[in-house]
Scaffold this motif. Structure first.
Motif, PDB file in Angstrom:
ATOM      1  N   ARG A 194       0.841  -1.209   0.000  1.00 17.81           N
ATOM      2  CA  ARG A 194       0.000   0.000   0.000  1.00 17.81           C
ATOM      3  C   ARG A 194       0.868   1.248   0.000  1.00 17.81           C
ATOM      4  O   ARG A 194       1.902   1.298   0.651  1.00 17.81           O
ATOM      5  CB  ARG A 194      -0.908   0.008   1.230  1.00 17.81           C
ATOM      6  N   LYS A 195       0.430   2.230  -0.736  1.00 19.54           N
ATOM      7  CA  LYS A 195       1.166   3.479  -0.819  1.00 19.54           C
ATOM      8  C   LYS A 195       0.179   4.616  -1.047  1.00 19.54           C
ATOM      9  O   LYS A 195      -0.922   4.373  -1.568  1.00 19.54           O
ATOM     10  CB  LYS A 195       2.185   3.426  -1.966  1.00 19.54           C
ATOM     11  N   SER A 196       0.549   5.798  -0.649  1.00 14.12           N
ATOM     12  CA  SER A 196      -0.285   6.966  -0.940  1.00 14.12           C
ATOM     13  C   SER A 196      -0.138   7.310  -2.416  1.00 14.12           C
ATOM     14  O   SER A 196       0.981   7.474  -2.899  1.00 14.12           O
ATOM     15  CB  SER A 196       0.154   8.152  -0.082  1.00 14.12           C
ATOM     16  N   ARG A 220      -1.027  10.003  -5.377  1.00 14.58           N
ATOM     17  CA  ARG A 220      -1.430  11.406  -5.570  1.00 14.58           C
ATOM     18  C   ARG A 220      -1.542  11.790  -7.053  1.00 14.58           C
ATOM     19  O   ARG A 220      -1.877  12.932  -7.369  1.00 14.58           O
ATOM     20  CB  ARG A 220      -0.451  12.321  -4.848  1.00 14.58           C
ATOM     21  N   PHE A 265      -4.110  20.357   0.503  1.00 18.83           N
ATOM     22  CA  PHE A 265      -3.364  19.101   0.351  1.00 18.83           C
ATOM     23  C   PHE A 265      -4.208  17.990  -0.279  1.00 18.83           C
ATOM     24  O   PHE A 265      -3.864  16.816  -0.194  1.00 18.83           O
ATOM     25  CB  PHE A 265      -2.803  18.646   1.713  1.00 18.83           C
ATOM     26  N   MET A 291      -5.565  16.564  -5.622  1.00 22.43           N
ATOM     27  CA  MET A 291      -5.681  15.421  -6.533  1.00 22.43           C
ATOM     28  C   MET A 291      -7.110  14.863  -6.615  1.00 22.43           C
ATOM     29  O   MET A 291      -7.392  13.964  -7.400  1.00 22.43           O
ATOM     30  CB  MET A 291      -4.704  14.303  -6.120  1.00 22.43           C
ATOM     31  N   VAL A 293      -5.373   7.881  -1.082  1.00 19.70           N
ATOM     32  CA  VAL A 293      -4.505   8.564  -0.117  1.00 19.70           C
ATOM     33  C   VAL A 293      -5.382   9.230   0.940  1.00 19.70           C
ATOM     34  O   VAL A 293      -6.450   9.752   0.633  1.00 19.70           O
ATOM     35  CB  VAL A 293      -3.597   9.623  -0.809  1.00 19.70           C
ATOM     36  N   TRP A 294      -4.935   9.164   2.181  1.00 21.02           N
ATOM     37  CA  TRP A 294      -5.625   9.871   3.279  1.00 21.02           C
ATOM     38  C   TRP A 294      -5.290  11.339   3.149  1.00 21.02           C
ATOM     39  O   TRP A 294      -4.105  11.701   3.190  1.00 21.02           O
ATOM     40  CB  TRP A 294      -5.103   9.310   4.606  1.00 21.02           C
ATOM     41  N   THR A 295      -6.260  12.222   2.952  1.00 21.96           N
ATOM     42  CA  THR A 295      -5.973  13.654   3.033  1.00 21.96           C
ATOM     43  C   THR A 295      -6.693  14.209   4.267  1.00 21.96           C
ATOM     44  O   THR A 295      -7.845  13.910   4.529  1.00 21.96           O
ATOM     45  CB  THR A 295      -6.366  14.427   1.746  1.00 21.96           C
ATOM     46  N   ALA A 296      -5.930  15.005   4.990  1.00 29.46           N
ATOM     47  CA  ALA A 296      -6.344  15.389   6.337  1.00 29.46           C
ATOM     48  C   ALA A 296      -7.462  16.427   6.347  1.00 29.46           C
ATOM     49  O   ALA A 296      -7.458  17.373   5.548  1.00 29.46           O
ATOM     50  CB  ALA A 296      -5.144  15.929   7.092  1.00 29.46           C
ATOM     51  N   GLN A 323       7.099   2.597   0.053  1.00 27.53           N
ATOM     52  CA  GLN A 323       8.281   2.852   0.890  1.00 27.53           C
ATOM     53  C   GLN A 323       8.413   1.741   1.919  1.00 27.53           C
ATOM     54  O   GLN A 323       7.409   1.337   2.510  1.00 27.53           O
ATOM     55  CB  GLN A 323       8.127   4.161   1.659  1.00 27.53           C
ATOM     56  N   LYS A 366       9.119   1.066   5.429  1.00 26.08           N
ATOM     57  CA  LYS A 366       9.237   1.861   6.651  1.00 26.08           C
ATOM     58  C   LYS A 366       9.557   1.004   7.872  1.00 26.08           C
ATOM     59  O   LYS A 366       9.521   1.480   8.998  1.00 26.08           O
ATOM     60  CB  LYS A 366       7.938   2.649   6.861  1.00 26.08           C
TER      61      LYS A 366
HETATM   62  C1  FMN Z   1      -3.513  11.439   9.567  1.00 26.00           C
HETATM   63  C2  FMN Z   1      -2.920  11.510   8.173  1.00 26.00           C
HETATM   64  C3  FMN Z   1      -3.021  12.698   7.455  1.00 26.00           C
HETATM   65  C4  FMN Z   1      -2.531  12.767   6.145  1.00 26.00           C
HETATM   66  N1  FMN Z   1      -2.746  13.908   5.417  1.00 26.00           N
HETATM   67  C5  FMN Z   1      -2.375  13.944   4.130  1.00 26.00           C
HETATM   68  C6  FMN Z   1      -2.746  15.041   3.294  1.00 26.00           C
HETATM   69  O1  FMN Z   1      -3.451  15.972   3.713  1.00 26.00           O
HETATM   70  N2  FMN Z   1      -2.353  15.038   1.988  1.00 26.00           N
HETATM   71  C7  FMN Z   1      -1.595  14.011   1.478  1.00 26.00           C
HETATM   72  O2  FMN Z   1      -1.272  14.067   0.291  1.00 26.00           O
HETATM   73  N3  FMN Z   1      -1.247  12.946   2.234  1.00 26.00           N
HETATM   74  C8  FMN Z   1      -1.618  12.874   3.531  1.00 26.00           C
HETATM   75  N4  FMN Z   1      -1.353  11.760   4.291  1.00 26.00           N
HETATM   76  C9  FMN Z   1      -0.561  10.651   3.718  1.00 26.00           C
HETATM   77  C10 FMN Z   1       0.860  10.626   4.270  1.00 26.00           C
HETATM   78  O3  FMN Z   1       1.582  11.724   3.769  1.00 26.00           O
HETATM   79  C11 FMN Z   1       1.521   9.288   3.861  1.00 26.00           C
HETATM   80  O4  FMN Z   1       0.796   8.226   4.444  1.00 26.00           O
HETATM   81  C12 FMN Z   1       2.960   9.232   4.312  1.00 26.00           C
HETATM   82  O5  FMN Z   1       3.749  10.150   3.574  1.00 26.00           O
HETATM   83  C13 FMN Z   1       3.581   7.826   4.108  1.00 26.00           C
HETATM   84  O6  FMN Z   1       3.505   7.431   2.755  1.00 26.00           O
HETATM   85  P1  FMN Z   1       2.714   6.114   2.307  1.00 26.00           P
HETATM   86  O7  FMN Z   1       1.277   6.283   2.674  1.00 26.00           O
HETATM   87  O8  FMN Z   1       2.943   6.032   0.825  1.00 26.00           O
HETATM   88  O9  FMN Z   1       3.329   4.942   3.040  1.00 26.00           O
HETATM   89  C14 FMN Z   1      -1.847  11.658   5.589  1.00 26.00           C
HETATM   90  C15 FMN Z   1      -1.751  10.463   6.320  1.00 26.00           C
HETATM   91  C16 FMN Z   1      -2.305  10.379   7.589  1.00 26.00           C
HETATM   92  C17 FMN Z   1      -2.253   9.069   8.333  1.00 26.00           C
END
Ligand code: FMN
Length: 173
Positions: free
Chosen positions: A12-14, A16, A67, A70, A118-121, A160, A162
């Motif tokens: 799994r990866k974020s 964008r 943020f 996308m 991807v989780w965006t906050a 990544q 981690k």
């Molecule tokens: C609580 C939380 C808030 C996050 N907010 C954002 C965000 O607003 N925009 C974004 O692009 N990614 C966001 N992310 C994704 C993280 O940046 C990402 O999970 C982290 O860089 C690790 O990369 P990976 O998910 O590819 O392992 C968020 C993740 C979490 C858990």
């Protein structure tokens, strides 16, 4: 290609960057079913999900969420909302924890389906919560935790690794 659960978790990866191809209704249904399979304190599910696919509405959301630009290209956004009054002990904390579990399930299910997400906050930033509530008619006692763009990955992101032994203690801190 079938991937076992541990491979999906590891890979799994974020994501964008998206191709713009829409996500099927069938896949959205699978994501929501995965979300609601998450654990919740005292077996009291504390969540609601708003699925946004309308381009104009997605665009309006990006105007207040720096943020989450996308969202439009992804084509689908799932807003995970916490409902404290339905959570164990009416607790806001339990509601948010349960919704975080549901969110991770969505991210993993997307990976399993070959989609990007991807989780965006939104939570805990008050101004973002107010903005999203206002855009989507969410009542003031409901907490929009995040918005998860889901779409077809343009293939730019890499997983990544981690894993770090320093994070692990055995038996005692
Ligand atoms: C609580 C939380 C808030 C996050 N907010 C954002 C965000 O607003 N925009 C974004 O692009 N990614 C966001 N992310 C994704 C993280 O940046 C990402 O999970 C982290 O860089 C690790 O990369 P990976 O998910 O590819 O392992 C968020 C993740 C979490 C858990």
């Amino acid at each position: 290609m079938f991937k076992d659960a541990l491979t999906i978790i590891r890979e799994r990866k974020s994501v964008r960057g998206y191709t713009g191809e829409p996500v099927s209704k069938e896949d959205i249904d699978k994501l929501l079913r995965a979300a609601m399979a998450a654990p919740a304190a005292m077996h009291m599910p504390p969540w609601r999900f708003i699925v946004v696919t309308d381009k104009a509405r997605l665009k309006a959301l990006t105007d207040g969420l720096p943020f989450a630009k996308m969202l439009v290209e992804a084509g689908t956004g799932i807003v995970v909302c916490a409902v404290p009054q339905e959570a164990a002990m009416g607790s806001e904390d339990f509601a948010i924890l349960g919704c975080a579990c549901a969110s991770e399930n969505i991210l993993l299910a997307a990976e399993a389906l070959g989609l990007g997400a991807v989780w965006t906050a939104v939570f805990p930033r008050q101004e973002l919560m107010d903005f999203v509530r206002n855009e989507l008619n969410i009542p003031g006692d409901i907490i929009p935790l995040n918005i998860i763009p889901v779409g077809h990955s343009a293939g730019e992101e890499k997983t990544q690794d981690k894993y770090d032994e320093k994070n692990i203690h055995w038996e005692k801190w």
